[in-house]
Design a protein around this motif. Structure first.
Motif, PDB file in Angstrom:
ATOM      1  N   LEU A 258       0.833  -1.195   0.000  1.00 43.63           N
ATOM      2  CA  LEU A 258       0.000   0.000   0.000  1.00 43.63           C
ATOM      3  C   LEU A 258       0.873   1.253   0.000  1.00 43.63           C
ATOM      4  N   GLU A 259       0.470   2.235  -0.813  1.00 44.41           N
ATOM      5  CA  GLU A 259       1.167   3.512  -0.818  1.00 44.41           C
ATOM      6  C   GLU A 259       0.191   4.607  -1.226  1.00 44.41           C
ATOM      7  N   THR A 260       0.196   5.712  -0.491  1.00 49.22           N
ATOM      8  CA  THR A 260      -0.668   6.847  -0.797  1.00 49.22           C
ATOM      9  C   THR A 260       0.171   7.974  -1.379  1.00 49.22           C
ATOM     10  N   TYR A 261      -0.442   9.144  -1.510  1.00 51.81           N
ATOM     11  CA  TYR A 261       0.280  10.300  -2.033  1.00 51.81           C
ATOM     12  C   TYR A 261       1.455  10.719  -1.149  1.00 51.81           C
ATOM     13  N   ASN A 262       1.474  10.294   0.118  1.00 51.40           N
ATOM     14  CA  ASN A 262       2.593  10.699   0.977  1.00 51.40           C
ATOM     15  C   ASN A 262       3.875   9.919   0.675  1.00 51.40           C
ATOM     16  N   GLN A 263       3.787   8.948  -0.277  1.00 50.26           N
ATOM     17  CA  GLN A 263       4.945   8.229  -0.813  1.00 50.26           C
ATOM     18  C   GLN A 263       5.651   7.345   0.210  1.00 50.26           C
ATOM     19  N   ILE A 264       4.933   6.940   1.259  1.00 49.31           N
ATOM     20  CA  ILE A 264       5.498   6.018   2.244  1.00 49.31           C
ATOM     21  C   ILE A 264       4.911   4.630   2.001  1.00 49.31           C
ATOM     22  N   PRO A 265       5.722   3.651   1.581  1.00 45.00           N
ATOM     23  CA  PRO A 265       5.196   2.319   1.275  1.00 45.00           C
ATOM     24  C   PRO A 265       5.048   1.462   2.534  1.00 45.00           C
ATOM     25  N   PHE A 266       3.935   0.725   2.610  1.00 39.92           N
ATOM     26  CA  PHE A 266       3.657  -0.179   3.726  1.00 39.92           C
ATOM     27  C   PHE A 266       3.334  -1.568   3.192  1.00 39.92           C
ATOM     28  N   LEU A 267       3.624  -2.579   4.018  1.00 38.13           N
ATOM     29  CA  LEU A 267       3.167  -3.949   3.776  1.00 38.13           C
ATOM     30  C   LEU A 267       2.227  -4.331   4.909  1.00 38.13           C
ATOM     31  N   TYR A 268       1.048  -4.841   4.532  1.00 38.97           N
ATOM     32  CA  TYR A 268       0.068  -5.282   5.520  1.00 38.97           C
ATOM     33  C   TYR A 268      -0.169  -6.776   5.338  1.00 38.97           C
ATOM     34  N   TYR A 275       1.431  -4.713  10.207  1.00 37.13           N
ATOM     35  CA  TYR A 275       1.917  -3.912   9.093  1.00 37.13           C
ATOM     36  C   TYR A 275       3.282  -3.349   9.446  1.00 37.13           C
ATOM     37  N   ARG A 276       4.008  -2.953   8.403  1.00 40.34           N
ATOM     38  CA  ARG A 276       5.308  -2.342   8.625  1.00 40.34           C
ATOM     39  C   ARG A 276       5.633  -1.416   7.460  1.00 40.34           C
ATOM     40  N   GLU A 277       6.354  -0.353   7.752  1.00 41.28           N
ATOM     41  CA  GLU A 277       6.851   0.542   6.720  1.00 41.28           C
ATOM     42  C   GLU A 277       8.067  -0.096   6.071  1.00 41.28           C
ATOM     43  N   ILE A 278       8.161  -0.042   4.759  1.00 44.67           N
ATOM     44  CA  ILE A 278       9.263  -0.684   4.066  1.00 44.67           C
ATOM     45  C   ILE A 278      10.074   0.356   3.291  1.00 44.67           C
ATOM     46  N   THR A 279      11.254  -0.038   2.854  1.00 43.71           N
ATOM     47  CA  THR A 279      12.136   0.859   2.108  1.00 43.71           C
ATOM     48  C   THR A 279      11.714   0.918   0.640  1.00 43.71           C
ATOM     49  N   GLU A 280      12.232   1.893  -0.084  1.00 44.65           N
ATOM     50  CA  GLU A 280      11.944   2.011  -1.509  1.00 44.65           C
ATOM     51  C   GLU A 280      12.469   0.792  -2.270  1.00 44.65           C
ATOM     52  N   LEU A 281      13.615   0.259  -1.824  1.00 47.52           N
ATOM     53  CA  LEU A 281      14.172  -0.928  -2.466  1.00 47.52           C
ATOM     54  C   LEU A 281      13.246  -2.125  -2.278  1.00 47.52           C
ATOM     55  N   GLU A 282      12.732  -2.313  -1.066  1.00 51.43           N
ATOM     56  CA  GLU A 282      11.790  -3.406  -0.806  1.00 51.43           C
ATOM     57  C   GLU A 282      10.528  -3.239  -1.641  1.00 51.43           C
ATOM     58  N   ALA A 283      10.089  -1.990  -1.791  1.00 54.46           N
ATOM     59  CA  ALA A 283       8.885  -1.723  -2.578  1.00 54.46           C
ATOM     60  C   ALA A 283       9.089  -2.137  -4.030  1.00 54.46           C
ATOM     61  N   LEU A 288       4.730  -4.554  -8.499  1.00 54.31           N
ATOM     62  CA  LEU A 288       4.002  -3.449  -9.135  1.00 54.31           C
ATOM     63  C   LEU A 288       4.178  -3.445 -10.653  1.00 54.31           C
ATOM     64  N   HIS A 289       4.342  -4.639 -11.243  1.00 53.10           N
ATOM     65  CA  HIS A 289       4.430  -4.793 -12.696  1.00 53.10           C
ATOM     66  C   HIS A 289       5.572  -3.988 -13.299  1.00 53.10           C
ATOM     67  N   GLU A 290       6.566  -3.630 -12.521  1.00 48.81           N
ATOM     68  CA  GLU A 290       7.666  -2.835 -13.053  1.00 48.81           C
ATOM     69  C   GLU A 290       8.636  -3.711 -13.839  1.00 48.81           C
ATOM     70  N   LYS A 291       9.130  -3.183 -14.938  1.00 52.13           N
ATOM     71  CA  LYS A 291      10.122  -3.885 -15.735  1.00 52.13           C
ATOM     72  C   LYS A 291      11.473  -3.201 -15.601  1.00 52.13           C
ATOM     73  N   LYS A 292      12.522  -4.001 -15.630  1.00 51.06           N
ATOM     74  CA  LYS A 292      13.861  -3.426 -15.587  1.00 51.06           C
ATOM     75  C   LYS A 292      14.181  -2.816 -16.949  1.00 51.06           C
ATOM     76  N   ILE A 293      14.527  -1.563 -16.970  1.00 62.49           N
ATOM     77  CA  ILE A 293      14.774  -0.848 -18.209  1.00 62.49           C
ATOM     78  C   ILE A 293      16.252  -0.526 -18.342  1.00 62.49           C
ATOM     79  N   LYS A 294      16.794  -0.805 -19.505  1.00 62.19           N
ATOM     80  CA  LYS A 294      18.169  -0.419 -19.801  1.00 62.19           C
ATOM     81  C   LYS A 294      18.118   0.944 -20.479  1.00 62.19           C
ATOM     82  N   TYR A 295      18.695   1.942 -19.858  1.00 56.92           N
ATOM     83  CA  TYR A 295      18.634   3.295 -20.401  1.00 56.92           C
ATOM     84  C   TYR A 295      19.754   3.496 -21.417  1.00 56.92           C
ATOM     85  N   VAL A 296      19.380   3.472 -22.698  1.00 61.07           N
ATOM     86  CA  VAL A 296      20.343   3.669 -23.779  1.00 61.07           C
ATOM     87  C   VAL A 296      20.225   5.076 -24.358  1.00 61.07           C
ATOM     88  N   ALA A 297      19.186   5.808 -23.961  1.00 65.61           N
ATOM     89  CA  ALA A 297      19.000   7.185 -24.420  1.00 65.61           C
ATOM     90  C   ALA A 297      18.187   7.925 -23.366  1.00 65.61           C
TER      91      ALA A 297
END
Length: 409
Positions: A258-268, A275-283, A288-297
């Motif tokens: 869970l994360e709201t506009y305050n940008q603090i991620p939680f796991l429940y 529940y606990r607050e987690i780091t950005e790395l843990e998030a 969240l369907h994120e893909k690893k992107i290689k930045y070539v430009a």
């Protein structure tokens, strides 16, 4: 489900080619460049364009396997289109359309929107809004069997699939879970957790602005951060503090992200109610369907108010200036990292689409009058782009999406 043949108009809209684009377009204003007969070979050598097909009144949404595109036929850019709309799959190989829904002209006063698709491409969620009463209903379609189920009547909020093909929805600070049969479960969050998700004390306006600037462009020059630039971010911060809600969410096993506009991620944890607050790395590791992107430009702002498109080396440093000027939107890198798509504003305010080949250092203009970024297929051999067609009838103006599909050799 029946198949219906769609007339696909093949046309080449390539309007120009600039060989060695760094030397010409980076320093000159945009001009209409005519394709000469002896330049056709250059066009084919640069990107190997096989054909461009236009599908009228079709809005592409997502590339499926085997050259198929999930989208909406008869899709309008606003509520009020007069043509019947249906969720469908367009086959780029034979031009056939497979309707997934069965709306007819007898009930055309609806507005369809595809909400999400599972990562394995088995299911989609879509909403059907009844324009007479503004009632939004949510449906699930099994792409393999074509079976459709209503998930929710009169839905208000945000809804998506989790990584485990479950359905999760939010409204404000409330969260719900559905199974694929439409059974709904209210996830009751601890009041203490809700209060922490509402709290903006750890994210001041100054910190919010700093994060947003870094997110949008970490290399933005100090000269570009004007008072108007800061004012817009302040207004955004004020809005989010007053209208805070669950923005990002996901579920894996018994844990809900869970994360709201305050940008603090939680796991429940649903089992332990802890529940606990987690780091950005843990998030990020949570999904969240994120893909690893290689930045070539990368696009960067400069002190003249223009933007610059740079090719990057393996360390992410500037390697070669591709183009400098008035860009529209961002860039889209092909899945195989060999090409970069970008759009610029022409002298008449029109939008011109370019594809730059990182291997050859050459660029080609593909489309004009576009309304979207391009969407690459997984093989980087095809992409589609949306444009808007305006139809006037009975003193009313209707705006429809057309989809142009570019096939490379």
């Amino acid at each position: 489900m029946k198949f219906k043949k769609v007339i696909s108009i093949s046309f080449i809209l390539a309007i120009g080619v600039c060989i060695g684009v760094t030397n010409c377009s980076a320093t000159e204003k945009n001009k209409n460049i005519v394709v000469l007969e002896n330049q056709q070979r250059d066009i084919n050598d640069v990107l190997g364009i096989k054909e461009i097909d236009k599908i009228e009144n079709f809005g592409g949404y997502y590339w499926l396997d085997n050259g198929k595109i999930l989208g909406i036929k008869g899709k309008s850019t606003e509520a009020g289109n007069e043509e019947v709309s249906n969720i469908c799959i367009y086959n780029t190989k034979n031009g056939e359309v497979q309707n997934l829904t069965n709306n007819t002209y007898n009930n055309y006063k609806i507005y369809l929107r595809i909400m999400d698709i599972t990562k394995d491409e088995k299911y989609i969620l879509y909403s059907k809004t009844i324009l007479s009463n503004d009632k939004k209903n949510i449906y699930l379609i099994d792409l393999k069997t074509g079976m459709e189920k209503k998930i929710e009547d009169g839905f208000k909020g945000s809804i998506k699939f989790t990584d485990e093909n479950e359905i999760i929805a939010t409204k404000g600070m409330k969260i719900y879970e559905y199974d694929l049969n439409g059974n709904k479960k209210d996830i009751k969050l601890p009041e203490e957790l809700v209060e922490k998700m509402k709290d903006f004390s750890k994210l001041s306006c100054e910190e919010f602005i700093k994060r947003e600037i870094n997110y949008k462009n970490e290399d933005i020059l100090e000269e570009c951060i004007t008072e108007e630039y800061i004012k817009n971010f302040k207004e955004m911060y004020e809005y989010q503090t007053k209208n805070n809600r669950i923005l990002n969410r996901n579920k894996k096993g018994d844990e809900v992200y869970l994360e709201t506009y305050n940008q603090i991620p939680f796991l429940y944890n649903l089992k332990t109610n802890e529940y606990r607050e987690i780091t950005e790395l843990e998030a990020k590791e949570f999904g969240l369907h994120e893909k690893k992107i290689k930045y070539v430009a990368k696009l960067k702002d400069n002190d003249s108010g223009n933007r610059e498109l740079w090719e990057l080396d393996s360390n992410g440093k500037n390697k070669k200036l591709i183009y400098k000027g008035d860009f529209r939107g961002g860039i889209q890198i092909s899945p195989d990292n060999s090409k970069v798509a970008y759009s610029i504003y022409g002298e008449k305010g029109n939008v011109i689409q370019f594809i730059y080949d990182l291997k050859t250092g050459k660029s080609i203009s593909i489309l004009q009058k576009i309304s979207s970024s391009i969407f690459w297929d997984k093989s980087s051999k095809q992409f589609y782009v949306l444009s808007i067609k305006i139809i006037k009838k009975d003193n009313k103006e209707y705006r429809y999406f057309d989809t142009s599909i570019v096939t490379l050799n």
